[in-house]
Design a protein around this motif. Structure first.
Motif, PDB file in Angstrom:
ATOM      1  N   GLU A  95     -25.601  40.877  -0.482  1.00  0.00           N
ATOM      2  CA  GLU A  95     -26.906  40.561   0.101  1.00  0.00           C
ATOM      3  C   GLU A  95     -26.921  39.055   0.337  1.00  0.00           C
ATOM      4  O   GLU A  95     -26.587  38.276  -0.556  1.00  0.00           O
ATOM      5  N   VAL A  97     -29.076  35.845   1.103  1.00  0.00           N
ATOM      6  CA  VAL A  97     -30.447  35.312   1.075  1.00  0.00           C
ATOM      7  C   VAL A  97     -30.453  33.906   1.679  1.00  0.00           C
ATOM      8  O   VAL A  97     -29.578  33.096   1.371  1.00  0.00           O
ATOM      9  N   ARG A  99     -33.018  30.582   2.288  1.00  0.00           N
ATOM     10  CA  ARG A  99     -34.286  30.001   1.813  1.00  0.00           C
ATOM     11  C   ARG A  99     -34.614  28.710   2.557  1.00  0.00           C
ATOM     12  O   ARG A  99     -33.738  27.850   2.698  1.00  0.00           O
ATOM     13  N   ALA A 103     -39.312  29.332  -3.592  1.00  0.00           N
ATOM     14  CA  ALA A 103     -40.146  30.446  -4.080  1.00  0.00           C
ATOM     15  C   ALA A 103     -39.238  31.412  -4.835  1.00  0.00           C
ATOM     16  O   ALA A 103     -38.009  31.261  -4.806  1.00  0.00           O
ATOM     17  N   SER A 105     -36.882  33.606  -7.061  1.00  0.00           N
ATOM     18  CA  SER A 105     -35.873  33.337  -8.091  1.00  0.00           C
ATOM     19  C   SER A 105     -35.320  31.917  -8.030  1.00  0.00           C
ATOM     20  O   SER A 105     -34.729  31.440  -9.001  1.00  0.00           O
ATOM     21  N   LEU A 106     -35.513  31.220  -6.905  1.00  0.00           N
ATOM     22  CA  LEU A 106     -35.027  29.824  -6.828  1.00  0.00           C
ATOM     23  C   LEU A 106     -35.750  28.941  -7.849  1.00  0.00           C
ATOM     24  O   LEU A 106     -35.193  27.954  -8.340  1.00  0.00           O
ATOM     25  N   TYR A 126     -25.475  37.630  -3.090  1.00  0.00           N
ATOM     26  CA  TYR A 126     -25.721  38.490  -4.257  1.00  0.00           C
ATOM     27  C   TYR A 126     -24.832  39.721  -4.126  1.00  0.00           C
ATOM     28  O   TYR A 126     -24.695  40.273  -3.020  1.00  0.00           O
ATOM     29  N   ASP A 134     -27.914  43.435  -9.061  1.00  0.00           N
ATOM     30  CA  ASP A 134     -27.635  42.556  -7.905  1.00  0.00           C
ATOM     31  C   ASP A 134     -27.484  41.082  -8.302  1.00  0.00           C
ATOM     32  O   ASP A 134     -28.289  40.226  -7.899  1.00  0.00           O
ATOM     33  N   ASP A 180     -38.349  32.649   2.879  1.00  0.00           N
ATOM     34  CA  ASP A 180     -36.968  33.073   2.588  1.00  0.00           C
ATOM     35  C   ASP A 180     -36.809  34.522   3.037  1.00  0.00           C
ATOM     36  O   ASP A 180     -37.801  35.186   3.370  1.00  0.00           O
ATOM     37  N   PHE A 181     -35.581  34.996   3.072  1.00  0.00           N
ATOM     38  CA  PHE A 181     -35.345  36.387   3.475  1.00  0.00           C
ATOM     39  C   PHE A 181     -33.962  36.831   3.051  1.00  0.00           C
ATOM     40  O   PHE A 181     -33.097  36.018   2.746  1.00  0.00           O
ATOM     41  N   LYS A 182     -33.786  38.157   3.046  1.00  0.00           N
ATOM     42  CA  LYS A 182     -32.524  38.779   2.627  1.00  0.00           C
ATOM     43  C   LYS A 182     -31.940  39.573   3.792  1.00  0.00           C
ATOM     44  O   LYS A 182     -32.671  40.309   4.470  1.00  0.00           O
ATOM     45  N   ASP A 202     -40.814  43.522   3.412  1.00  0.00           N
ATOM     46  CA  ASP A 202     -40.120  43.895   2.166  1.00  0.00           C
ATOM     47  C   ASP A 202     -38.993  42.904   1.876  1.00  0.00           C
ATOM     48  O   ASP A 202     -38.638  42.679   0.717  1.00  0.00           O
ATOM     49  N   THR A 203     -38.402  42.377   2.931  1.00  0.00           N
ATOM     50  CA  THR A 203     -37.165  41.589   2.775  1.00  0.00           C
ATOM     51  C   THR A 203     -37.341  40.109   3.146  1.00  0.00           C
ATOM     52  O   THR A 203     -36.371  39.350   3.095  1.00  0.00           O
ATOM     53  N   ARG A 205     -40.083  36.596   2.712  1.00  0.00           N
ATOM     54  CA  ARG A 205     -41.363  36.016   2.260  1.00  0.00           C
ATOM     55  C   ARG A 205     -41.999  35.344   3.467  1.00  0.00           C
ATOM     56  O   ARG A 205     -41.356  34.504   4.118  1.00  0.00           O
TER      57      ARG A 205
HETATM   58  P1  TMP Z   1     -35.651  36.226  -4.685  1.00  0.00           P
HETATM   59  O1  TMP Z   1     -36.401  34.930  -4.601  1.00  0.00           O
HETATM   60  O2  TMP Z   1     -36.293  37.217  -5.610  1.00  0.00           O
HETATM   61  O3  TMP Z   1     -34.198  36.013  -4.975  1.00  0.00           O
HETATM   62  O4  TMP Z   1     -35.729  36.884  -3.226  1.00  0.00           O
HETATM   63  C1  TMP Z   1     -35.276  36.199  -2.098  1.00  0.00           C
HETATM   64  C2  TMP Z   1     -35.630  36.996  -0.854  1.00  0.00           C
HETATM   65  O5  TMP Z   1     -34.912  38.213  -0.812  1.00  0.00           O
HETATM   66  C3  TMP Z   1     -37.093  37.376  -0.725  1.00  0.00           C
HETATM   67  O6  TMP Z   1     -37.502  37.174   0.624  1.00  0.00           O
HETATM   68  C4  TMP Z   1     -37.165  38.821  -1.060  1.00  0.00           C
HETATM   69  C5  TMP Z   1     -35.798  39.334  -0.704  1.00  0.00           C
HETATM   70  N1  TMP Z   1     -35.323  40.360  -1.612  1.00  0.00           N
HETATM   71  C6  TMP Z   1     -35.005  41.617  -1.126  1.00  0.00           C
HETATM   72  O7  TMP Z   1     -35.137  41.869   0.076  1.00  0.00           O
HETATM   73  N2  TMP Z   1     -34.539  42.552  -1.997  1.00  0.00           N
HETATM   74  C7  TMP Z   1     -34.376  42.302  -3.318  1.00  0.00           C
HETATM   75  O8  TMP Z   1     -33.951  43.189  -4.056  1.00  0.00           O
HETATM   76  C8  TMP Z   1     -34.711  40.983  -3.816  1.00  0.00           C
HETATM   77  C9  TMP Z   1     -34.553  40.657  -5.279  1.00  0.00           C
HETATM   78  C10 TMP Z   1     -35.168  40.054  -2.922  1.00  0.00           C
END
Ligand code: TMP
Length: 241
Positions: A95, A97, A99, A103, A105-106, A126, A134, A180-182, A202-203, A205
């Protein structure tokens, strides 16, 4: 469903989507978006009103937009309110990410306060493995596990940065900060890396440009209220309905 695409068998059910094979189309799959929402590796479970439809429509719109901007991706065609046809990819279990603003987990890895504008976007990898939760990995972890090559990792990073460069101004024009986004990627049958999965609240912010109000899944994750309204608001700003 149109007559051309007949579902044969469900081959995968994830937390937010299902995948089906299709009759007569071995290189394609049908991706169905669910209303189900989970957080913290499915410790928290719920439903978000019309999420399946909203996320399908948003992914359709954003993947079409990204393709126009030259980003290879798996989207083929939307075939119902919450279903789309996609290219069948061999998923890279990483995955990615990106940023722009501190925000999530950072905040546990740095001393940045929530909302801090990063001097330069951060790209993180990740390892996509629910049994491990993950975990964040470095390039060398990915190479040691043989889940990607040096060239793959370079492509993932470049594509993720390019997508960020395209989407940041796109969202800002619609009054949303892309915090941020995944992203997830896979390889097509010729071995080329393409963007897969979804791009949705969902994926990502997404914060309101003026008030910084959170308009994404963090409202569900942290019980902030107004979850359904936030998804509907993003739909309205991007799709005008
Ligand atoms: P995090 O700050 O929790 O690491 O998330 C970073 C970005 O990734 C946030 O926009 C949400 C997204 N995300 C997912 O799409 N799936 C996940 O399982 C997680 C933990 C985060």
């Amino acid at each position: 469903m149109t007559e051309n695409y007949k579902k044969i068998k469900q081959i995968y059910e994830g937390k937010a989507k299902k995948l089906y094979t299709l009759k007569g189309h071995k290189d394609l799959l049908l991706q169905e978006f669910k209303d189900d929402a989970t957080a913290f590796n499915a410790l928290k479970k719920g439903k978000i009103l019309n999420k399946g439809i909203i996320n399908c429509e948003l992914t359709t719109f954003l993947f079409t937009y990204l393709r126009k901007k030259g980003v290879r991706n798996h989207f083929v065609k939307q075939v119902s309110a919450n279903e789309m046809i996609i290219d069948r990819l061999k998923i890279v279990p990483i995955e990615v990410v990106v940023r722009n603003i501190a925000a999530g987990s950072l905040l546990k890895k740095t001393n940045f306060k929530e909302g801090h504008q990063l001097a330069k976007p951060i790209v993180e990898f990740y390892y996509k493995d629910d049994s491990l939760g993950d975990p964040m990995i470095s390039d060398s972890h990915a190479l040691a596990m043989k889940i990607a090559t040096e060239k793959d990792l370079k492509t993932l990073k470049q594509m993720a940065e390019n997508i960020n460069t395209i989407l940041k101004p796109f969202f800002l024009k619609r009054g949303l900060k892309l915090v941020d986004f995944k992203l997830e990627f896979g390889k097509d049958k010729t071995g080329r890396i393409m963007l897969g999965d979804e791009i949705t609240p969902d994926t990502c912010r997404l914060w309101d440009k003026k008030t910084n109000k959170k308009l994404d899944k963090d409202r569900f994750r942290f019980d902030l209220g107004g979850v359904n309204e936030a998804y509907a608001e993003v739909r309205k700003r991007i799709l005008g309905k």
